[in-house]
Design an enzyme around this catalytic site. Sequence first.
Site, PDB file in Angstrom:
ATOM      1  N   LYS A  37       0.822  -1.209   0.000  1.00 52.53           N
ATOM      2  CA  LYS A  37       0.000   0.000   0.000  1.00 52.53           C
ATOM      3  C   LYS A  37       0.860   1.265   0.000  1.00 52.53           C
ATOM      4  CE  LYS A  37      -4.061  -2.200   0.651  1.00 52.53           C
ATOM      5  NZ  LYS A  37      -3.645  -3.609   0.513  1.00 52.53           N
TER       6      LYS A  37
HETATM    7  C1  LIG Z   1      -4.266  -4.631   0.011  1.00 53.88           C
HETATM    8  C2  LIG Z   1      -3.478  -5.869  -0.065  1.00 53.88           C
HETATM    9  C3  LIG Z   1      -3.740  -6.846  -1.038  1.00 53.88           C
HETATM   10  C4  LIG Z   1      -4.888  -6.730  -2.014  1.00 53.88           C
HETATM   11  O1  LIG Z   1      -4.745  -5.677  -2.921  1.00 53.88           O
HETATM   12  P1  LIG Z   1      -6.037  -5.091  -3.663  1.00 53.88           P
HETATM   13  O2  LIG Z   1      -5.531  -3.906  -4.395  1.00 53.88           O
HETATM   14  O3  LIG Z   1      -7.013  -4.742  -2.591  1.00 53.88           O
HETATM   15  O4  LIG Z   1      -6.529  -6.170  -4.538  1.00 53.88           O
HETATM   16  C5  LIG Z   1      -2.930  -7.953  -1.072  1.00 53.88           C
HETATM   17  N1  LIG Z   1      -1.930  -8.124  -0.187  1.00 53.88           N
HETATM   18  C6  LIG Z   1      -1.649  -7.217   0.758  1.00 53.88           C
HETATM   19  C7  LIG Z   1      -0.556  -7.471   1.732  1.00 53.88           C
HETATM   20  C8  LIG Z   1      -2.402  -6.056   0.851  1.00 53.88           C
HETATM   21  O5  LIG Z   1      -2.124  -5.163   1.797  1.00 53.88           O
END
Ligand SMILES: *Cc1c(COP(=O)(O)O)cnc(C)c1O
Length: 495
Positions: A112
Site C-alpha cells: 500500500k
Molecule cells: C491490500 C493488499 C492486497 C490486495 O490488494 P487489492 O488492491 O485490494 O486487490 C494484497 N496483499 C496485501 C498485503 C495487501 O495489503
Amino acid sequence: MKYISTRGSNQHMTSAQAIIAGLAEDGGLFVPEELPQVDLSFIEGLTGLSYQERAAKVLSCFLTDYTAEEIRGCVERAYGGGKFDDETIAPLNIMEDVSVLELWHGPTSAFKDMALQLLPQLLSTALKKTGEKNQVLILVATSGDTGKAALEGFKDVEQTRIIVFYPENGVSRIQRLQMVTQQGSNVAVTAVRGNFDDAQSGVKAIFSDKAFNEELHKNGAALSSANSINWGRLVPQIVYYFSAYADLLKAGRIKAGDKISFTVPTGNFGDILAGYYAMRMGLPVKKLICASNTNNVLTDFLRTGVYDRNREFFKTISPSMDILISSNLERLLYHVVDDAGQVAEWMSSLAEKGSYDIGAENLQKIQAVFGFDWADDTKTMDTISSIYDKKHYIADPHTAVAWNSAYHYMAEGNSEPMVVVSTASPYKFNESVLTAFGHSTAGFDEFQLLDKLQAMNSFPIPAGLASLKNSAVRHSQLVDKTAMKQAVAGFAAGK
Ligand SMILES: *Cc1c(COP(=O)(O)O)cnc(C)c1O
C-alpha cells in the site's frame, strides 16, 4: 485528459479534481475517458531510469493537468528521501522459475505504500492547483495495511486530516500496533465492531450522506477517500508493472515485445486492475492471474460471470484479501463493456440483491485477459514452507497465495515469464509464517516472533516494525458500526 464516472453522470473532471473528489457524485468511480497508448520504445526507454523517473513517465500519461515539474516533485517526495529501504523502490527478484516483484520496501512494509506515499502528494498539489480552500478530511476503511500506509502518507500533510476505521478483530497484531501508535497532529484511528465490509460500507454511507457533507462544508471541511477507489491511489500502481517489465528487459530475460504474465494476490481488485491499465496502454501482458484466498468471490466471478457476495465471510491468514466486495472491479466492468448505464444497473443489483450477472459475452472478454485461482490457508502454509525449503526465501501469506496460483498456471503448460506480485513483508505476518515452518508461536510476543523469523533469513527486520516496541499507544477508540458518523463528526469538530 478528462475523468468520468463509471455510472454515467455528466461530470467531466481533470485528474486533480477527480483526486480531490475521490468518488463521483453518482457513487461511481472516476476513470480516464480514454486510455493513453505507449509504444515499445517508451517501454525500452524505461530500462535505464530510476524508479522515480519511470514513475514520472507513466504518471504523465494520465495526469495531463499536472506540469512535469509538479509530477517530478510529487514522485521525489513520495519515493525519495530514504523512506524506502531499497533504493530501487520496487525491486524485481529474478529467480529461475518466477520473478518476485517486492512491493513492501516502503515505510509500513506493505505494498500500500507504493500508492499511499504518492497519493497525499498528488492531493496536496491538486488542492493548490485548483485553489481549494477547504480542509480535506480523509476517510479510510482498512483491512489492515491501507490504514497504516495512509496514516504514514498523510501525517502532518498540510490542509489534510485523516481518520482510519479498522475492523476490531480483522487485522493482525502487528497491523493494529502500527496503527494505534501512529504519530502526527492530524490523525485519528478508530476500531469498529464488525468486519472489513462493515467498515467499508460505513465509510461509503458517510460519503453519500448529503446533509452530513453539507454540515462539514459549512465548517470548512470536505471529505475525500484514500481507499483504492480514489484515482490517485490507483494510478501510482500502474508504474510498477512497467518497472517490472523494464527490469526483465534490462536483465536480458525478455526481448522488447515479449509477453509476460503477472499473478496478483487480490482483495479490492486495485492492484491487479493497475496491471490491466498497463496492459491496455500497451505493456505486453499475456495474462493477469487473480489469486484469492478462501474468500474466493472473485474466483467464482471470473469463472461464471456471476458476482455473488451472499456467502460466508472467512477470516484467513491473508487478512488484507478478506473482502467480499471488490470495489475496483467496477472500473474493469466499465472498460470492458464501455456502457455506464449497464455498470450502474449491475451496481444497484449488487447493492439490492448482493449479486449481478454480466453474461457470457462479457465474461469471455474478461477471461481472455484474466486467469483465476485461489488457495485456502492450508495450501498457503504449504506454499510458504515449500518455497523456503527450495529457495530459502520467505514469502508472506498474501504473496504465497499468489505464488501457489502462479505455479498452478505454469503447470498447465504456460511458459511465458511469470511475475509473482509480492505484497507484504513476511515480518508483518510473522505468526502465520512461523506456524507454516512448524514453529510454535504460543507464549511469544510480537517482538520475540520478529526475532525468531529474523534468525531464519538474511532480510533485516524493517525499522518501522522494530521501533513499535517502544512506541506508546495513542489511539484506543472503539465504536459500533452505526456510530462511525459520530466519530467522524467528533474528529472534524475537535480541530
Ligand atoms: C491490500 C493488499 C492486497 C490486495 O490488494 P487489492 O488492491 O485490494 O486487490 C494484497 N496483499 C496485501 C498485503 C495487501 O495489503
